[in-house]
Motif scaffolding. Structure first.
Motif, short mmCIF file in Angstrom:
data_model
loop_
_atom_site.label_atom_id
_atom_site.label_comp_id
_atom_site.label_asym_id
_atom_site.label_seq_id
_atom_site.Cartn_x
_atom_site.Cartn_y
_atom_site.Cartn_z
N THR A 29 37.05 83.06 -22.11
CA THR A 29 38.17 82.14 -22.36
C THR A 29 38.46 81.28 -21.15
OG1 THR A 29 39.21 83.58 -24.01
CG2 THR A 29 40.65 82.02 -22.86
N LEU A 30 38.49 81.88 -19.97
CA LEU A 30 38.75 81.12 -18.75
C LEU A 30 37.63 80.13 -18.46
CD1 LEU A 30 40.17 83.95 -16.45
CD2 LEU A 30 41.44 82.11 -17.55
N THR A 33 37.91 77.20 -20.83
CA THR A 33 39.06 76.38 -20.49
C THR A 33 38.78 75.50 -19.29
OG1 THR A 33 40.55 78.09 -21.34
CG2 THR A 33 41.50 76.42 -19.90
N PHE A 164 46.17 71.61 -19.62
CA PHE A 164 45.37 72.78 -19.27
C PHE A 164 45.94 74.03 -19.95
CE2 PHE A 164 44.34 76.40 -16.55
CZ PHE A 164 42.97 76.24 -16.38
N PHE A 168 44.10 76.25 -22.88
CA PHE A 168 43.88 77.69 -22.70
C PHE A 168 44.23 78.46 -23.96
CE2 PHE A 168 45.69 81.84 -21.41
CZ PHE A 168 44.55 82.42 -20.89
N LYS A 169 45.32 78.07 -24.60
CA LYS A 169 45.72 78.76 -25.84
C LYS A 169 44.87 78.33 -27.03
CE LYS A 169 50.03 77.45 -25.42
NZ LYS A 169 51.47 77.28 -25.73
N THR A 171 41.78 77.73 -27.14
CA THR A 171 40.45 78.36 -27.16
C THR A 171 40.44 79.64 -27.99
OG1 THR A 171 40.95 79.57 -25.10
CG2 THR A 171 39.83 77.46 -24.89
N ASP A 181 35.43 85.25 -27.22
CA ASP A 181 36.56 84.92 -26.36
C ASP A 181 37.57 86.07 -26.42
OD1 ASP A 181 37.31 84.32 -29.06
OD2 ASP A 181 39.06 83.28 -28.24
N TYR A 207 47.52 86.49 -22.84
CA TYR A 207 47.80 85.06 -23.00
C TYR A 207 49.17 84.72 -22.39
CZ TYR A 207 43.91 83.81 -26.10
OH TYR A 207 42.67 83.54 -26.61
#
Length: 230
Positions: A29-30, A33, A164, A168-169, A171, A181, A207
């Motif tokens: 996930t990171l 992002t 950003f 992030f959310k 994804t 993810d 999250y």
């Protein structure tokens, strides 16, 4: 009840080292992002310069129409649909992997929103700044690069930070094409253990912690930015 909680926790994370799914999912996930934001910023700046230049001078007519179509399509359709189209229709015939497809899809999606943020920042700069650049003998491109964009960037940095956080959310839908993810990791744990409480609560808390942390850093940055302006 306590024994049930302990058993549920054990099955969700301890047994067969299932906690590794969460760690791997968070890393994915990171990665998505960060790389998607870089792509989105590059694409967004390019689109914003084309559109703002067209609004100011009337140039780049064909490019402006292409950019307008891009913005209309991306902002008018759900990101999960874009993700599936890009992976299953556009990239699968070329053998592109799920992770790469996710990065490209989210980068393209982010670029549309970054473009409008940057364009609004450019248009907020006083027109006299453009004239000042021309009076110094600079071309339109040089004026944009050395005078307008640095000022616009200063104004839009907080908005870019919010983008950003939003990305992030967003994804969390990468699992629709099978990308492992953070959210997909929680789904896998549920399917393996038939226990939903700990996987879902853990994913939600991760999250939440990251979003709260990024929001805090963004607010501190905004305060320092305001202080430096004084």
């Amino acid at each position: 009840m306590f024994d049930s909680f302990v058993r549920s926790f054990y099955l969700s994370f301890i047994a067969e080292n299932r906690w590794r799914y969460i760690v791997e999912g968070l890393g994915t996930t990171l990665l998505i992002t960060v790389v998607a934001v870089i792509i989105g910023i590059a694409l967004g700046f390019l689109v914003a310069v084309v559109r703002s230049t067209h609004e100011r001078t009337g140039g780049f007519r064909i490019l402006n129409r292409i950019c307008g179509l891009y913005l209309m399509v991306i902002r008018g359709t759900p990101v999960v649909v874009q993700l599936m189209i890009i992976f299953f229709i556009v990239l699968t015939p070329f053998g592109v992997g799920k992770l790469t497809a996710s990065i490209i899809a989210f980068g393209i999606n982010s670029g549309a929103y970054v473009a409008e943020i940057v364009r609004s920042g450019i248009m907020s700069i006083d027109r006299g700044q453009f004239e000042a650049g021309r009076s110094l003998g600079m071309s339109d491109g040089q004026t944009m690069r050395y005078i307008i964009l640095p000022q616009a960037l200063r104004n839009i940095l907080p908005a870019l930070g919010n983008e950003f956080i939003v990305l992030f959310k967003e994804t969390s839908v990468a699992g629709y094409i099978g990308t492992l993810d953070l959210t997909k990791a929680g789904d896998i744990l549920i399917s393996r253990t038939y226990e939903a409480f700990f996987p879902l609560i853990t994913v939600a808390l991760i999250y939440l912690v990251f979003v709260v942390g990024m929001t805090y850093l963004l607010r501190r940055f905004e305060r320092r930015l305001r202080q430096s302006e004084r």
